[in-house]
Scaffold this active site. Sequence first.
Site, PDB file in Angstrom:
ATOM      1  CE  LYS A   1      -1.126  -0.257   4.939  1.00  0.00           C
ATOM      2  NZ  LYS A   1      -0.018  -1.198   5.243  1.00  0.00           N
TER       3      LYS A   1
ATOM      4  NE  ARG B   1      -0.668  -0.271  10.977  1.00  0.00           N
ATOM      5  CZ  ARG B   1       0.267   0.244  10.202  1.00  0.00           C
ATOM      6  NH1 ARG B   1       0.314   1.529   9.988  1.00  0.00           N
ATOM      7  NH2 ARG B   1       1.140  -0.540   9.612  1.00  0.00           N
TER       8      ARG B   1
ATOM      9  NE  ARG C   1       8.433  -3.578   4.079  1.00  0.00           N
ATOM     10  CZ  ARG C   1       7.266  -2.978   4.254  1.00  0.00           C
ATOM     11  NH1 ARG C   1       6.404  -2.913   3.264  1.00  0.00           N
ATOM     12  NH2 ARG C   1       6.954  -2.489   5.410  1.00  0.00           N
TER      13      ARG C   1
ATOM     14  NE  ARG D   1      10.247  -0.284   8.253  1.00  0.00           N
ATOM     15  CZ  ARG D   1       9.106   0.049   7.639  1.00  0.00           C
ATOM     16  NH1 ARG D   1       9.123   0.885   6.623  1.00  0.00           N
ATOM     17  NH2 ARG D   1       7.958  -0.453   8.026  1.00  0.00           N
TER      18      ARG D   1
ATOM     19  NE  ARG E   1       4.638  -4.165  10.958  1.00  0.00           N
ATOM     20  CZ  ARG E   1       5.216  -3.654   9.875  1.00  0.00           C
ATOM     21  NH1 ARG E   1       6.322  -4.177   9.409  1.00  0.00           N
ATOM     22  NH2 ARG E   1       4.671  -2.646   9.255  1.00  0.00           N
TER      23      ARG E   1
HETATM   24  P1  AMP Z   1       4.045   1.238   8.638  1.00  0.00           P
HETATM   25  O1  AMP Z   1       5.231   1.940   8.134  1.00  0.00           O
HETATM   26  O2  AMP Z   1       2.738   1.893   8.209  1.00  0.00           O
HETATM   27  O3  AMP Z   1       4.038  -0.237   8.344  1.00  0.00           O
HETATM   28  O4  AMP Z   1       4.054   1.382  10.237  1.00  0.00           O
HETATM   29  C1  AMP Z   1       5.100   0.866  11.014  1.00  0.00           C
HETATM   30  C2  AMP Z   1       4.665   0.778  12.468  1.00  0.00           C
HETATM   31  O5  AMP Z   1       4.322   2.086  12.956  1.00  0.00           O
HETATM   32  C3  AMP Z   1       3.430  -0.075  12.752  1.00  0.00           C
HETATM   33  O6  AMP Z   1       3.730  -1.440  12.867  1.00  0.00           O
HETATM   34  C4  AMP Z   1       2.933   0.535  14.062  1.00  0.00           C
HETATM   35  O7  AMP Z   1       3.700   0.111  15.157  1.00  0.00           O
HETATM   36  C5  AMP Z   1       3.218   2.009  13.854  1.00  0.00           C
HETATM   37  N1  AMP Z   1       2.061   2.712  13.219  1.00  0.00           N
HETATM   38  C6  AMP Z   1       2.014   3.300  11.995  1.00  0.00           C
HETATM   39  N2  AMP Z   1       0.800   3.815  11.737  1.00  0.00           N
HETATM   40  C7  AMP Z   1       0.038   3.532  12.835  1.00  0.00           C
HETATM   41  C8  AMP Z   1      -1.325   3.766  13.178  1.00  0.00           C
HETATM   42  N3  AMP Z   1      -2.176   4.384  12.333  1.00  0.00           N
HETATM   43  N4  AMP Z   1      -1.747   3.332  14.394  1.00  0.00           N
HETATM   44  C9  AMP Z   1      -0.925   2.708  15.247  1.00  0.00           C
HETATM   45  N5  AMP Z   1       0.353   2.424  14.974  1.00  0.00           N
HETATM   46  C10 AMP Z   1       0.848   2.837  13.783  1.00  0.00           C
END
Ligand code: AMP
Length: 213
Positions: free
Chosen positions: A13, A88, A127, A160, A171
């Site tokens: 996404k 989320r 990744r 990461r 996750r």
């Molecule tokens: P992402 O880069 O979107 O995969 O986000 C990486 C991590 O950031 C996630 O696994 C969460 O720990 C945190 N995170 C990002 N966006 C949110 C959100 N909307 N709500 C809660 N945690 C978030």
Amino acid sequence: MKVIMLGAPGAGKGTQAKRIASEYGIPHISTGDIFRANIKENTPLGMEAKSYMDKGQLVPDELTVRILLDRVAKDDCKNGYVLDGYPRTIPQAEVLDEAVAKFNEKIDYAINVDVPDENIINRMSGRRACVKCGATYHVKYMPPVKENVCDACGSELIIRDDDKPETVKNRLSVYHEQTAPLIEYYRNKGILKEVDGTKDIDVVFEDIKNILK
Ligand code: AMP
């Protein structure tokens, strides 16, 4: 145009959100990127977010909502935005709905990039992310021109912490419990669109453009 991207971590996404942003001239807003920028700068917000992110858990709604509302209030969001990684949880979606309704606006599309769990685990292991600018790659599906070097800024690529196998499993279960219910939430609002995220990146983007036309 206001677009939300839904999908499991690693569904692609983020990649599609960036393309939408550049095609339609709207900002790409990733709460994950905002948290990572704060971690890099050692801010109190970054330190708090990191403790959750490293375990594959969600950052608490209270904190996340504040960050998102500040961001969408900025001038560059006047003509819309594409949200990547927010909402989320259902409460996060409700806060966003209330915030846009205050301006008599609405979210136009929630695009679910659908990818089965088996493919996700496979993808996440390949990744890589740039230590400096955060650009993401995949060793097989989206390799950088030079191995382990960022095309955008020339820095080193790493795995990461939140892409490590144990964290990925966490996750995914967090995704199924807390985030997947948003698919029904937006279906009920009549704005859900689904794309098959197992297709080639360019094909997925064509499918998305056909939806946004
Ligand atoms: P992402 O880069 O979107 O995969 O986000 C990486 C991590 O950031 C996630 O696994 C969460 O720990 C945190 N995170 C990002 N966006 C949110 C959100 N909307 N709500 C809660 N945690 C978030």
